[in-house]
Design a protein around this motif. Sequence first.
Motif, PDB file in Angstrom:
ATOM      1  N   SER A 115     -10.757  -9.576  -8.633  1.00 60.81           N
ATOM      2  CA  SER A 115     -11.496  -7.689  -9.447  1.00 60.81           C
ATOM      3  C   SER A 115     -10.765  -7.504 -10.178  1.00 60.81           C
ATOM      4  N   LEU A 116     -11.209  -6.939 -11.313  1.00 60.08           N
ATOM      5  CA  LEU A 116     -10.908  -5.836 -12.111  1.00 60.08           C
ATOM      6  C   LEU A 116     -10.590  -4.140 -11.902  1.00 60.08           C
ATOM      7  N   ASN A 117      -9.812  -4.422 -10.435  1.00 57.64           N
ATOM      8  CA  ASN A 117      -9.648  -2.926 -10.110  1.00 57.64           C
ATOM      9  C   ASN A 117      -8.657  -2.605 -10.541  1.00 57.64           C
ATOM     10  N   LEU A 118      -7.994  -1.017  -9.852  1.00 60.34           N
ATOM     11  CA  LEU A 118      -7.300  -0.306  -9.930  1.00 60.34           C
ATOM     12  C   LEU A 118      -5.305  -0.893  -9.677  1.00 60.34           C
ATOM     13  N   LEU A 119      -5.497  -2.401  -8.327  1.00 61.83           N
ATOM     14  CA  LEU A 119      -4.990  -2.728  -8.081  1.00 61.83           C
ATOM     15  C   LEU A 119      -4.404  -3.678  -9.342  1.00 61.83           C
ATOM     16  N   THR A 120      -5.438  -4.475  -9.788  1.00 60.11           N
ATOM     17  CA  THR A 120      -5.271  -5.257 -10.771  1.00 60.11           C
ATOM     18  C   THR A 120      -4.842  -5.127 -12.102  1.00 60.11           C
ATOM     19  N   ILE A 121      -5.035  -3.369 -12.124  1.00 60.22           N
ATOM     20  CA  ILE A 121      -4.997  -2.723 -13.517  1.00 60.22           C
ATOM     21  C   ILE A 121      -3.238  -2.381 -12.856  1.00 60.22           C
TER      22      ILE A 121
ATOM     23  N   GLY B 152      -7.780   0.475   1.102  1.00 57.70           N
ATOM     24  CA  GLY B 152      -8.079   2.327   0.448  1.00 57.70           C
ATOM     25  C   GLY B 152      -7.630   2.914  -0.078  1.00 57.70           C
ATOM     26  N   ALA B 153      -6.888   1.848  -1.139  1.00 54.57           N
ATOM     27  CA  ALA B 153      -5.998   2.635  -2.353  1.00 54.57           C
ATOM     28  C   ALA B 153      -6.356   2.643  -3.363  1.00 54.57           C
ATOM     29  N   GLU B 154      -7.018   2.303  -3.744  1.00 52.92           N
ATOM     30  CA  GLU B 154      -8.307   2.690  -5.114  1.00 52.92           C
ATOM     31  C   GLU B 154      -8.763   4.331  -5.094  1.00 52.92           C
ATOM     32  N   LEU B 155      -9.399   4.484  -4.022  1.00 52.68           N
ATOM     33  CA  LEU B 155      -9.801   5.868  -4.280  1.00 52.68           C
ATOM     34  C   LEU B 155      -8.566   6.916  -3.736  1.00 52.68           C
ATOM     35  N   GLU B 156      -7.845   6.258  -2.817  1.00 50.51           N
ATOM     36  CA  GLU B 156      -6.560   7.259  -2.634  1.00 50.51           C
ATOM     37  C   GLU B 156      -5.879   7.169  -4.053  1.00 50.51           C
ATOM     38  N   LEU B 157      -5.607   6.481  -5.047  1.00 53.24           N
ATOM     39  CA  LEU B 157      -5.053   6.523  -6.354  1.00 53.24           C
ATOM     40  C   LEU B 157      -5.935   7.086  -6.963  1.00 53.24           C
ATOM     41  N   ALA B 158      -6.993   7.734  -6.885  1.00 49.98           N
ATOM     42  CA  ALA B 158      -7.251   8.376  -8.481  1.00 49.98           C
ATOM     43  C   ALA B 158      -7.543   9.064  -8.339  1.00 49.98           C
ATOM     44  N   ASP B 159      -6.851  10.506  -7.887  1.00 51.65           N
ATOM     45  CA  ASP B 159      -6.143  11.582  -8.288  1.00 51.65           C
ATOM     46  C   ASP B 159      -4.792  11.597  -8.552  1.00 51.65           C
ATOM     47  N   PHE B 160      -4.111  10.535  -8.323  1.00 53.19           N
ATOM     48  CA  PHE B 160      -2.635  10.745  -8.729  1.00 53.19           C
ATOM     49  C   PHE B 160      -2.142  10.587  -9.837  1.00 53.19           C
ATOM     50  N   GLU B 161      -1.065  10.888 -10.155  1.00 49.24           N
ATOM     51  CA  GLU B 161      -0.457  10.959 -11.410  1.00 49.24           C
ATOM     52  C   GLU B 161      -0.493   9.325 -12.217  1.00 49.24           C
ATOM     53  N   ARG B 162      -0.506   9.084 -12.858  1.00 50.20           N
ATOM     54  CA  ARG B 162       0.446   7.720 -13.616  1.00 50.20           C
ATOM     55  C   ARG B 162      -0.495   6.408 -12.334  1.00 50.20           C
ATOM     56  N   LYS B 163      -1.719   6.830 -11.663  1.00 48.57           N
ATOM     57  CA  LYS B 163      -2.670   5.792 -11.554  1.00 48.57           C
ATOM     58  C   LYS B 163      -2.391   4.317 -11.376  1.00 48.57           C
ATOM     59  N   THR B 164      -2.257   3.919 -12.706  1.00 43.44           N
ATOM     60  CA  THR B 164      -1.880   2.676 -12.831  1.00 43.44           C
ATOM     61  C   THR B 164      -0.915   2.308 -12.923  1.00 43.44           C
ATOM     62  N   HIS B 165       0.156   3.018 -12.811  1.00 46.06           N
ATOM     63  CA  HIS B 165       1.383   2.821 -13.294  1.00 46.06           C
ATOM     64  C   HIS B 165       2.436   2.707 -12.291  1.00 46.06           C
TER      65      HIS B 165
ATOM     66  N   TYR C  54       0.974  -1.215  -0.129  1.00 41.39           N
ATOM     67  CA  TYR C  54       0.169   0.268  -0.072  1.00 41.39           C
ATOM     68  C   TYR C  54       0.521   1.265   0.266  1.00 41.39           C
ATOM     69  N   HIS C  55       1.849   1.565   0.701  1.00 40.94           N
ATOM     70  CA  HIS C  55       3.024   2.658   1.052  1.00 40.94           C
ATOM     71  C   HIS C  55       3.092   2.908  -0.452  1.00 40.94           C
ATOM     72  N   VAL C  56       3.658   1.885  -1.144  1.00 45.62           N
ATOM     73  CA  VAL C  56       4.745   1.365  -2.118  1.00 45.62           C
ATOM     74  C   VAL C  56       3.839   2.670  -3.688  1.00 45.62           C
ATOM     75  N   LEU C  57       1.904   1.633  -3.607  1.00 43.27           N
ATOM     76  CA  LEU C  57       1.379   2.891  -4.424  1.00 43.27           C
ATOM     77  C   LEU C  57       0.972   3.832  -4.277  1.00 43.27           C
ATOM     78  N   ILE C  58       1.071   4.191  -2.773  1.00 42.30           N
ATOM     79  CA  ILE C  58       0.926   6.001  -2.839  1.00 42.30           C
ATOM     80  C   ILE C  58       1.997   6.354  -2.437  1.00 42.30           C
TER      81      ILE C  58
END
Length: 271
Positions: free
Chosen positions: A141-147, A101-114, A69-73
């Motif tokens: 699921s096919l959510n942002l984490l899987t993407i 919570g990562a999916e929601l938190e990442l929504a406004d991040f740059e390069r959120k899929t990468h 989680y901390h890596v992703l954010i």
Amino acid sequence: MANDISGAKPRILAVANQKGGVGKTTTAINLGTALAAVGEDVLVVDLDPQGNASTGLGITRRPHQKSSYHVLIGEADLDDVIIESAIPRLHCAPATIDLLGAELELADFERKTHRLYDAINLLNAKNKRHYSYILIDCPPSLNLLTINSLSAADAILVPLQCEFFALEGLSQLLKTVERVRSTLNPKLVIQGVVLTMFDKRNSLSDQVAQDVREVLGDKVYDTVIPRNVRVSEAPSYGKPVILYDHQCVGSQAYIRLASEVIRRERDLKAA
Ligand code: ADP
Ligand code: MG
């Protein structure tokens, strides 16, 4: 191999299927263990908020522990969160419930899929540790984490349970793979589909296996993972089944799967 700074890139495999309970985590843990057992340096990235890959590898959660989680954010680098497991050459970037919570938190991040892609590139660039395989255990699921996982991966490995609706869910997954390939990650290929929890006493298992092979041909690994009670017992001891009971049919199947995966990687490289 370990601490080799030759710069060879790891092969990154996303273990994914949007259905829960099909054997993703079991496959990530045991394929990882079997690869490590034959000398590969393996990192399992746990990207499921349930954290079953982490606990199944005997990694106990501590308060304030940094995780995937901390890596992703962007609050930690991958090498800050990696923990050694009890298995030589097998490391884990654990997951914590924060990932929910990562999916929601990442929504406004740059390069959120990468986010994961960037984190793995940074890990490689730091040249501290070299992994030959990175296995990503995806959530159901096919959510942002899987993407994120499909964007980072060289290939997807799909565990498929031998049950009635197996193929239906698979076509949805394959469409997602197609979409990711045409937009986010052109290099993404299918490493293979592994039939899991095969029950030889159940004629439906056999029928599903035949159908899947008819549709997907040689994408399906020859190795079939049987339903085996030892496989389901092992996680409660915090051990891969290969450590818990090396002789059982489940362990032997995962060892065969590892050699098939290595063979395919060799063929992919040669192609
Ligand atoms: P997923 O990660 O796709 O949700 P899991 O790997 O957690 O699936 O497996 C779901 C459940 O099935 C777990 O309780 C696991 O121990 C059990 N299981 C997985 N593979 C086998 C197998 N080959 N034989 C028996 N039980 C299995
Ligand atoms: Mg799982």
